[in-house]
Design a protein around this motif. Structure first.
Motif, mmCIF file in Angstrom:
data_model
loop_
_atom_site.group_PDB
_atom_site.id
_atom_site.type_symbol
_atom_site.label_atom_id
_atom_site.label_comp_id
_atom_site.label_asym_id
_atom_site.label_seq_id
_atom_site.Cartn_x
_atom_site.Cartn_y
_atom_site.Cartn_z
ATOM 1 N N SER A 171 5.503 -3.607 -13.781
ATOM 2 C CA SER A 171 5.533 -4.987 -13.299
ATOM 3 C C SER A 171 5.909 -5.046 -11.821
ATOM 4 C CB SER A 171 6.512 -5.821 -14.125
ATOM 5 O OG SER A 171 7.821 -5.272 -14.043
ATOM 6 N N ASP A 172 6.805 -4.132 -11.407
ATOM 7 C CA ASP A 172 7.187 -4.095 -9.988
ATOM 8 C C ASP A 172 6.018 -3.631 -9.128
ATOM 9 O OD1 ASP A 172 10.031 -4.759 -10.306
ATOM 10 O OD2 ASP A 172 10.149 -2.814 -11.319
ATOM 11 N N LEU A 173 5.275 -2.627 -9.607
ATOM 12 C CA LEU A 173 4.132 -2.141 -8.847
ATOM 13 C C LEU A 173 3.023 -3.184 -8.782
ATOM 14 C CD1 LEU A 173 3.916 1.586 -10.063
ATOM 15 C CD2 LEU A 173 4.989 0.678 -8.008
ATOM 16 N N ALA A 174 2.897 -3.987 -9.848
ATOM 17 C CA ALA A 174 1.889 -5.039 -9.863
ATOM 18 C C ALA A 174 2.204 -6.125 -8.836
ATOM 19 C CB ALA A 174 1.794 -5.656 -11.261
ATOM 20 N N ASP A 175 3.497 -6.292 -8.509
ATOM 21 C CA ASP A 175 3.916 -7.335 -7.562
ATOM 22 C C ASP A 175 4.077 -6.832 -6.132
ATOM 23 O OD1 ASP A 175 3.984 -9.233 -9.560
ATOM 24 O OD2 ASP A 175 6.107 -8.922 -10.017
ATOM 25 N N LEU A 176 3.703 -5.577 -5.864
ATOM 26 C CA LEU A 176 3.882 -5.037 -4.524
ATOM 27 C C LEU A 176 3.082 -5.823 -3.490
ATOM 28 C CD1 LEU A 176 3.775 -1.153 -5.005
ATOM 29 C CD2 LEU A 176 5.750 -2.551 -4.388
ATOM 30 N N LYS A 177 3.677 -5.962 -2.328
ATOM 31 C CA LYS A 177 3.035 -6.653 -1.214
ATOM 32 C C LYS A 177 2.855 -5.664 -0.056
ATOM 33 C CE LYS A 177 3.381 -10.741 -3.195
ATOM 34 N NZ LYS A 177 3.948 -10.266 -4.492
#
Length: 311
Positions: A59-65
């Motif tokens: 989930s953290d990798l999916a939200d990377l900017k």
């Protein structure tokens, strides 16, 4: 080295394993490349653990900017990494994020299209014509075994006289170089073949090696052999070249690959056509070959600076 589950959650670790297997089986990347990609990803996960305050999950990798990736690059730069290192290090991260995107686990479009730091342009460093001739001189070889000295002369002459890559030279078989032939059909990168003129001096060096070599591989097998009869490895030629350049007082840039650069540079300096040189080298793009015009221009400017009364 950090345990994987310390720097990422189990769902990321599982996808990482699937990604590495895909690299190995489907994309058939070389082992060294896969290891480098895994190292790139591990460095990024270590950064994210500190950056996010805990081991990242999918989930953290999916939200990377892009901002997260810029922070990673800035930290690597503070650690002393140069533009070339940063650019190469992005390869594994991009590959893993694309893997997640294909699996529907992340939207990596913004990150994977980010520009990496601009790479510094570096020119190949050819040998002078006189130094190149010394390198392939049979009387200046350092091996005490006559057949090994003849082998090295044959390989190095192919690099300088024909512009071959070392892998191309070492893959040649006896049937690829019949006695009296004036051209070689070479298989280069990507399985592409090209025809290269075989100068008489190169053909003679090969025949001298074959006459002295104590091993007789099949006509279709690589003809260049190591000391124990196995297929000759590039590392052996590179090692022998280090010994030779030390004995001849040549710079560290005098490597086997520098002989290929010398081939192109000396042809260009002699009036060779850039398109023809591209074909001889087996470059897919003319822009790759154009780097040699920079070398020749630099040489002309050096001569001007030394010789012109107003320089």
């Amino acid at each position: 080295m950090e345990s994987l589950l310390v720097i990422c959650q189990s769902d990321v670790a599982a996808e990482r394993d699937r990604w590495l297997k895909q690299l190995e089986k489907e994309r058939r990347l070389a082992g060294n490349t896969s290891e480098a990609y895994e190292r790139d990803l591990r460095q990024f996960l270590v950064f994210l653990t500190a950056h996010l305050g805990g081991a990242p999950g999918l989930s953290d990798l999916a939200d990377l900017k892009p901002l997260d990736l810029r922070a990673f690059l800035a930290e690597r730069r503070r650690g002393g990494a140069g533009a070339r290192t940063l650019g190469r290090g992005m390869a594994g991260i991009r590959s893993f994020l694309r893997h997640l995107e294909k699996a529907g686990l992340a939207n990596a479009a913004g990150i994977t299209t980010m520009r990496t730091p601009k790479q510094p342009k570096s020119l190949p460093r050819p040998l002078t014509a006189s130094d190149a001739l010394r390198v392939v001189d049979p009387d200046l070889q350092m091996s005490e075994e006559p057949w090994i000295a003849a082998r090295n002369v044959a390989v190095l002459t192919l690099l300088y006289a024909c512009g071959l890559r070392i892998s191309e030279a070492l893959s040649l078989s006896r049937q690829d170089v019949p006695v009296g032939t004036q051209a070689l059909r070479v298989t280069g990168k990507g399985g592409k073949t090209r025809v290269v003129p075989l100068l008489a001096v190169a053909g003679e060096a090969i025949q001298e090696y074959l006459k002295l070599c104590p091993f007789r591989p099949a006509a279709s097998e690589p003809m260049f052999r190591g000391a124990r009869g196995g297929v000759l490895q590039a590392a052996i030629i590179q090692k022998d070249m280090r010994v030779l350049r030390s004995a001849l007082d040549l710079p560290e840039t005098a490597t086997p690959h520098a002989l290929r650069h010398s081939f192109a540079t000396h042809l260009l300096a002699g009036g060779g056509d850039l398109r023809t040189i591209q074909e001889l080298l087996g470059h897919a793009s003319l822009s790759t070959t154009q780097v040699y015009t920079g070398i020749d221009s630099k040489r002309l400017l050096d001569i001007y600076d030394r010789a012109h009364p107003r320089a």
